[in-house]
Design a protein around this motif. Structure first.
Motif, PDB file in Angstrom:
ATOM      1  N   ALA A 141       0.830  -1.207   0.000  1.00 18.99           N
ATOM      2  CA  ALA A 141       0.000   0.000   0.000  1.00 18.99           C
ATOM      3  C   ALA A 141       0.863   1.255   0.000  1.00 18.99           C
ATOM      4  CB  ALA A 141      -0.939  -0.003   1.200  1.00 18.99           C
ATOM      5  N   GLU A 142       1.940   1.243   0.793  1.00 17.95           N
ATOM      6  CA  GLU A 142       2.828   2.403   0.852  1.00 17.95           C
ATOM      7  C   GLU A 142       3.597   2.573  -0.461  1.00 17.95           C
ATOM      8  OE1 GLU A 142       5.321   2.295   4.281  1.00 17.95           O
ATOM      9  OE2 GLU A 142       3.645   2.329   5.706  1.00 17.95           O
ATOM     10  N   GLU A 171       1.122   4.156  -2.911  1.00 19.27           N
ATOM     11  CA  GLU A 171       0.911   5.558  -2.545  1.00 19.27           C
ATOM     12  C   GLU A 171       2.108   6.411  -2.942  1.00 19.27           C
ATOM     13  OE1 GLU A 171      -1.252   8.771  -0.834  1.00 19.27           O
ATOM     14  OE2 GLU A 171      -1.845   6.734  -1.397  1.00 19.27           O
ATOM     15  N   LYS A 172       3.304   5.918  -2.649  1.00 20.15           N
ATOM     16  CA  LYS A 172       4.510   6.674  -2.966  1.00 20.15           C
ATOM     17  C   LYS A 172       4.672   6.835  -4.475  1.00 20.15           C
ATOM     18  CE  LYS A 172       9.457   6.842  -1.966  1.00 20.15           C
ATOM     19  NZ  LYS A 172       9.375   8.137  -1.255  1.00 20.15           N
ATOM     20  N   LYS A 191       2.383   6.712  -6.848  1.00 20.08           N
ATOM     21  CA  LYS A 191       1.347   7.540  -7.479  1.00 20.08           C
ATOM     22  C   LYS A 191       1.552   9.030  -7.213  1.00 20.08           C
ATOM     23  CE  LYS A 191      -2.492   4.337  -8.066  1.00 20.08           C
ATOM     24  NZ  LYS A 191      -3.921   4.057  -7.791  1.00 20.08           N
ATOM     25  N   HIS A 192       2.236   9.351  -6.132  1.00 14.15           N
ATOM     26  CA  HIS A 192       2.413  10.763  -5.781  1.00 14.15           C
ATOM     27  C   HIS A 192       3.852  11.236  -5.958  1.00 14.15           C
ATOM     28  CE1 HIS A 192      -1.387   9.748  -3.718  1.00 14.15           C
ATOM     29  NE2 HIS A 192      -1.708  11.001  -4.004  1.00 14.15           N
ATOM     30  N   THR A 229      -2.567  -1.339 -10.844  1.00 17.14           N
ATOM     31  CA  THR A 229      -2.663  -0.267  -9.840  1.00 17.14           C
ATOM     32  C   THR A 229      -2.714   1.117 -10.472  1.00 17.14           C
ATOM     33  OG1 THR A 229      -0.242  -0.278  -9.653  1.00 17.14           O
ATOM     34  CG2 THR A 229      -1.481  -1.606  -8.052  1.00 17.14           C
TER      35      THR A 229
END
Length: 322
Positions: A140-141, A144-145, A147-148, A175
């Motif tokens: 998950a991290e 998140e990392k 994508k941003h 994803t």
């Protein structure tokens, strides 16, 4: 008297001919070649030698491992394809067999139709193995990392079209991640060296390669690609737990030239399945991070067809070329 002698001669000849024909139908009555399409010392070679030793005991004939290397397994595969279809030459190949025919023009064969299916030995999940400086402790991290992130995140693989590149591209597709940058290496070893040196951020590594690095605390394990958690890393979640439906990994199969007689292929398949299902061999595979299967020829064909279609779509969607 002459006629009696003639009849005796004909009878003896007939008996001798019958015995010769009967003997020729005994299989195997000589050594079997087990071609490995990769170099000595790797996972494919290790599995082949363990398998050959046990096959020889069960079949009563030597099983000789030969390493025919080159072109990501294509050379050995072509050599096996060209061998006589008598059951005395078989081939052990990993998951690249389902990829080469789509990606590499040098693979001028059909991975199913040009071969006799024998058995799926086992599957090998991969671990998403990351440098601690990536700053992600789980899938998950990582998502998140990625994508941003305003910059590309470098990931490694064993080469263009390798199973770990395709596993990563499947992950990116499912994803919606667009920030990953592929760094191909000539095998996993130099990629691992760069991962340890913080030159790349992560690699999808087969369990046997990832396990010591993770257990020694040198690298972080973010997730595993199998449908179920591995007993070797029971606390490591599957990617599927975060990205539903995601399953990937490598595998090893035994096939032969097209046209091996059905009874001989069936004997080889049963022999291999019995070995894979035996407690000692199963335990040995498990210690290497391999989930033993030992399939029938029919099950192998169904499995291989699904794998070919799955990775063909990934190759096309990710625009992967040699």
């Amino acid at each position: 008297m002459k006629s009696l002698a003639l009849m005796k001669g004909i009878l003896c000849f007939t008996i001798a001919l019958f015995c010769t024909n009967a003997y020729s139908e005994i299989y195997p009555d000589r050594a079997i070649r087990l071609i490995v399409a990769f170099s000595p010392g790797g996972t494919s070679d290790t599995i082949a030698r363990l398998l050959a030793e046990r096959m020889a005991k069960k079949l009563g004939q030597p099983v000789v491992v030969e390493n025919h290397t080159g072109a990501n397994g294509i050379v050995g595969t072509q050599d096996a394809r060209a061998a006589p279809a008598d059951g005395y030459t078989i081939l052990l190949v990993p998951s690249g067999h389902a990829i080469n025919s789509t990606l590499n023009p040098a693979a001028n064969y059909d991975p199913i139709e040009d071969f006799t299916m024998i058995s799926l030995i086992g599957t090998v999940p991969m671990v998403v193995t990351a440098n601690p400086n990536l700053g992600a402790k789980n899938i998950a991290e990582l998502i998140e990392k990625a994508k941003h992130s305003s910059e590309k995140i470098d990931y490694g693989s064993g080469g263009i079209g390798s199973s770990n590149e395709l596993a990563t591209e499947l992950f990116a597709t499912m994803t919606g991640i667009k920030t990953l940058n592929h760094i191909p290496y000539r095998g996993d070893a130099p990629g691992i060296a760069d991962l340890l040196g913080d030159h790349i951020s992560f690699i999808f590594l087969n369990v046997p390669a990832a396990l010591p690095l993770v257990k020694d605390g040198k690298l972080n394990a973010l997730g595993i690609t199998s449908a179920k958690r591995s007993p070797l890393l029971p606390d490591l979640p599957t990617i599927d737990e975060t990205v539903p439906g995601y399953v990937a990994g490598s595998w090893h199969i035994v096939i032969g030239p097209r046209g091996i007689p059905q009874d001989r292929a069936a004997l080889l398949s049963k022999t291999i399945a019995d070995i894979v299902h035996s407690p000692d061999f199963s335990k040995k595979l498990a210690s290497m991070g391999i989930d033993g299967v030992g399939s029938t020829p029919e099950a192998l064909q169904e499995f291989l067809r699904a794998e070919i279609e799955k990775w063909k779509k990934v190759i096309h969607d990710a625009h992967i070329t040699m």
